[in-house]
Design a protein around this motif. Structure first.
Motif, PDB file in Angstrom:
ATOM      1  N   ALA A 127      45.313 -18.153  99.379  1.00  0.00           N
ATOM      2  CA  ALA A 127      43.988 -18.211  99.932  1.00  0.00           C
ATOM      3  C   ALA A 127      43.530 -19.284 101.013  1.00  0.00           C
ATOM      4  CB  ALA A 127      42.746 -18.124  98.592  1.00  0.00           C
ATOM      5  N   ILE A 134      34.550 -13.466 107.675  1.00  0.00           N
ATOM      6  CA  ILE A 134      35.170 -12.727 106.647  1.00  0.00           C
ATOM      7  C   ILE A 134      35.890 -11.751 107.327  1.00  0.00           C
ATOM      8  CG2 ILE A 134      34.712 -10.606 105.227  1.00  0.00           C
ATOM      9  CD1 ILE A 134      32.528 -12.231 103.870  1.00  0.00           C
ATOM     10  N   VAL A 185      35.308 -10.227  98.458  1.00  0.00           N
ATOM     11  CA  VAL A 185      35.264 -11.704  99.188  1.00  0.00           C
ATOM     12  C   VAL A 185      33.767 -11.987  99.346  1.00  0.00           C
ATOM     13  CG1 VAL A 185      35.809 -12.771 101.276  1.00  0.00           C
ATOM     14  CG2 VAL A 185      37.597 -11.457 100.136  1.00  0.00           C
ATOM     15  N   SER A 186      33.541 -13.319  99.250  1.00  0.00           N
ATOM     16  CA  SER A 186      32.262 -13.746  99.824  1.00  0.00           C
ATOM     17  C   SER A 186      32.161 -15.122 100.287  1.00  0.00           C
ATOM     18  CB  SER A 186      31.167 -13.613  98.626  1.00  0.00           C
ATOM     19  OG  SER A 186      31.476 -14.680  97.498  1.00  0.00           O
ATOM     20  N   LEU A 194      43.080  -7.943 101.092  1.00  0.00           N
ATOM     21  CA  LEU A 194      42.194  -8.659 100.918  1.00  0.00           C
ATOM     22  C   LEU A 194      40.970  -8.026  99.662  1.00  0.00           C
ATOM     23  CD1 LEU A 194      41.144 -11.727 101.770  1.00  0.00           C
ATOM     24  CD2 LEU A 194      39.638 -10.498 103.580  1.00  0.00           C
ATOM     25  N   ILE A 237      33.929 -20.568 100.006  1.00  0.00           N
ATOM     26  CA  ILE A 237      34.763 -19.168 100.409  1.00  0.00           C
ATOM     27  C   ILE A 237      35.298 -18.670  99.065  1.00  0.00           C
ATOM     28  CG2 ILE A 237      36.434 -17.981 101.643  1.00  0.00           C
ATOM     29  CD1 ILE A 237      35.954 -20.109 103.536  1.00  0.00           C
ATOM     30  N   SER A 238      34.731 -17.456  98.410  1.00  0.00           N
ATOM     31  CA  SER A 238      35.579 -17.172  97.272  1.00  0.00           C
ATOM     32  C   SER A 238      36.355 -15.718  97.707  1.00  0.00           C
ATOM     33  CB  SER A 238      34.284 -16.652  96.333  1.00  0.00           C
ATOM     34  OG  SER A 238      34.666 -15.687  95.287  1.00  0.00           O
ATOM     35  N   ILE A 239      37.516 -15.978  97.047  1.00  0.00           N
ATOM     36  CA  ILE A 239      38.703 -14.661  97.207  1.00  0.00           C
ATOM     37  C   ILE A 239      39.174 -14.607  95.892  1.00  0.00           C
ATOM     38  CG2 ILE A 239      40.530 -14.054  98.697  1.00  0.00           C
ATOM     39  CD1 ILE A 239      40.230 -16.160 100.536  1.00  0.00           C
TER      40      ILE A 239
END
Length: 144
Positions: free
Chosen positions: A116, A62, A80-81, A76, A106-108
Motif C-alpha cells: 500500500a 484515488i 479505498v478512501s 484495488l 489513505i485507507s486501502i
C-alpha cells in the motif's frame, strides 16, 4: 509545468470571492461560498476553496492509485478512501502571503501495508494535483 495535450478542460466561474458563488460552464457544479469564521468570515452555509480542494485532491489521488494499480496488475479494493485535511495559513517563507498544506489519510482495506505504501508513493508521482502542487504545498501521505 506544461502538458503535451489537453485531454479535458474544466471551466468554472467564481464571483464575489470567498463570499460569493461558483459554477461550472456545463451547470453540473453550482456552489455558494462562505468564509470560515477562522478566516474572519461569518461561517455561513456555503463551502470554501479549501473544502473544494480537499475533495478534488482526494478524488484525483484515488484515480491515480487506480491507474498505478492497473499497471501493476493489482486489484484495488472498492472501499479505498482518502480523508484530506487542507490547512491555510501564513506562508512560512513569504511574508504577507498565504500557503496551504495537505494531510491525506489513505485507507486501502485488505492490502499489505508495504504494498500500500509503495502504491501511494507511486500514485503521488502520477497524480496531477500532486504534480501541480509539488514544491509549493506540504503534502503528508499516511496509509492508515
Amino acid at each position: 509545468m506544461a502538458i503535451e495535450k489537453a485531454l479535458y478542460t474544466a471551466t468554472a466561474t467564481a464571483t464575489g470571492g470567498r463570499t460569493g458563488s461558483a459554477k461550472s460552464d456545463d451547470g453540473r457544479l453550482t456552489v455558494n461560498l462562505s468564509t470560515p469564521k477562522e478566516l474572519g468570515g461569518d461561517g455561513g452555509q456555503g463551502t470554501n476553496p479549501e473544502q473544494l480542494f480537499a475533495a478534488g485532491y482526494s478524488a484525483c489521488f484515488i484515480g491515480a492509485m487506480k491507474a498505478v494499480a492497473g499497471r501493476q496488475k493489482l486489484q484495488l479494493p472498492a472501499e479505498v478512501s482518502i480523508t484530506s485535511q487542507v490547512a491555510i495559513g501564513p506562508h512560512a517563507n513569504k511574508p504577507g502571503a498565504f500557503g496551504i498544506q495537505v494531510d491525506m489519510q489513505i485507507s486501502i482495506p485488505g492490502m499489505d501495508r508495504a504494498a500500500a505504501e509503495k502504491l501511494v508513493a507511486e500514485a503521488h508521482e502520477v497524480c496531477p494535483y500532486s504534480n501541480a502542487t509539488r514544491n509549493n504545498v506540504d503534502v503528508k501521505l499516511t496509509v492508515v
